[in-house]
Design a protein around this motif. Structure first.
Motif, PDB file in Angstrom:
ATOM      1  N   TYR A 156       0.979  -1.254   0.018  1.00  0.00           N
ATOM      2  CA  TYR A 156      -0.028   0.124   0.094  1.00  0.00           C
ATOM      3  C   TYR A 156       0.966   1.327   0.042  1.00  0.00           C
ATOM      4  CZ  TYR A 156      -3.926  -2.852   1.585  1.00  0.00           C
ATOM      5  OH  TYR A 156      -5.063  -3.993   1.847  1.00  0.00           O
ATOM      6  N   ARG A 180      -3.311  10.857  -1.871  1.00  0.00           N
ATOM      7  CA  ARG A 180      -3.393   9.455  -2.670  1.00  0.00           C
ATOM      8  C   ARG A 180      -3.296   8.255  -2.106  1.00  0.00           C
ATOM      9  NH1 ARG A 180      -0.024   6.623  -5.513  1.00  0.00           N
ATOM     10  NH2 ARG A 180       1.791   8.821  -5.358  1.00  0.00           N
ATOM     11  N   THR A 195      -2.750   4.247  -2.840  1.00  0.00           N
ATOM     12  CA  THR A 195      -2.609   3.152  -4.155  1.00  0.00           C
ATOM     13  C   THR A 195      -2.723   1.718  -3.353  1.00  0.00           C
ATOM     14  OG1 THR A 195      -0.936   4.701  -5.072  1.00  0.00           O
ATOM     15  CG2 THR A 195      -1.011   2.365  -5.909  1.00  0.00           C
ATOM     16  N   ARG A 211      -2.612  -1.625  -9.513  1.00  0.00           N
ATOM     17  CA  ARG A 211      -2.297  -0.491  -8.719  1.00  0.00           C
ATOM     18  C   ARG A 211      -3.314   0.519  -8.510  1.00  0.00           C
ATOM     19  NH1 ARG A 211       0.933  -1.630  -5.375  1.00  0.00           N
ATOM     20  NH2 ARG A 211       2.095   0.328  -5.316  1.00  0.00           N
ATOM     21  N   SER A 248      -5.809   3.271  -7.445  1.00  0.00           N
ATOM     22  CA  SER A 248      -5.427   4.202  -6.386  1.00  0.00           C
ATOM     23  C   SER A 248      -6.928   5.222  -6.090  1.00  0.00           C
ATOM     24  CB  SER A 248      -4.404   5.210  -6.644  1.00  0.00           C
ATOM     25  OG  SER A 248      -4.773   6.027  -7.534  1.00  0.00           O
ATOM     26  N   ARG A 301      -7.686   9.476  -4.864  1.00  0.00           N
ATOM     27  CA  ARG A 301      -7.166  10.649  -4.585  1.00  0.00           C
ATOM     28  C   ARG A 301      -7.935  11.443  -3.738  1.00  0.00           C
ATOM     29  NH1 ARG A 301      -2.627  12.078  -7.396  1.00  0.00           N
ATOM     30  NH2 ARG A 301      -1.857  10.768  -9.132  1.00  0.00           N
TER      31      ARG A 301
END
Length: 209
Positions: free
Chosen positions: A78, A89, A91, A97, A99, A101
């Protein structure tokens, strides 16, 4: 009953105690290391079990914090990216991957904003922090054009006083603590009760003034 061992470290210019080993009722334990550095602060760097197996490692680089789960058994990671002390953000450890925001402004096409305890819609909030990451100031802009300015006074990591300029909040509130460092009242003046483990118990949390 869960138990733990703490050890002193120097972080952010202060001597503090952090958990070093945590025991479960079964006798199993995990050990925490705080060798990570984030600015002037010492941070959690790893968790291992009693066999020496590393369960978690944490790295800090500029404004990126990376959590490695079971680092000896493949890549499960992470990432948390910060900007001006805010999470910008996250991820996820998925194959693509993916994510999230974050932006700290309330926006609504229908006017359905988040509300304070009095039900007043909040349009925007901004914050200021000291060198220990204690909140020292916040400004709340409400959807009706009114605003609140709040100032917070801390000693070390303990909040001692909060003042507000808007009538939805108490003009000033002092905060008290017991010998274990537990806060004894909330911002509305309600008394907080704790169980023998130092946690606010389930069920009714507040007693009268």
């Amino acid at each position: 009953m869960r138990a733990w061992i703490v050890r002193p470290i120097r972080s952010g210019g202060l001597d503090i105690a952090v958990p070093h080993r945590i025991y479960a009722p079964s006798g199993r334990w995990i050990e925490l290391s705080h060798e990570g550095r984030f600015g002037d602060h010492r941070c959690l760097s790893s968790i291992v079990d009693r066999s020496g197996l590393e369960l978690l490692s944490v790295t800090y680089e500029n404004n990126l914090i990376t959590y490695h789960l079971h680092p000896n058994f493949g890549e499960t990671r992470y990432e948390i990216a910060l900007k001006d002390r805010w999470v910008e953000r996250v991820t996820l450890p998925t194959h693509d991957r993916g994510s999230w925001r974050f932006k700290y402004v309330c926006e609504s096409e229908t006017g359905d904003y988040p509300r304070n305890a009095k039900g007043r819609p909040i349009k925007e909030q901004s914050y200021e922090f000291d060198d220990l990451d204690n909140l020292t100031y916040s400004r709340t802009d409400f959807a009706d054009g009114e605003k609140d300015k709040a100032y917070f006074t801390c000693e070390g990591f303990q909040l001692k006083n909060a003042t507000h300029t808007h009538p939805d909040y108490l003009p000033s509130m002092d905060f008290a603590y017991d010998d274990d460092g537990n806060m004894l009242n909330d911002e509305l003046g309600h008394k907080l009760r704790y169980d023998e483990s130092g946690l606010v118990p389930a069920g009714p949390r507040l007693s009268g003034l």
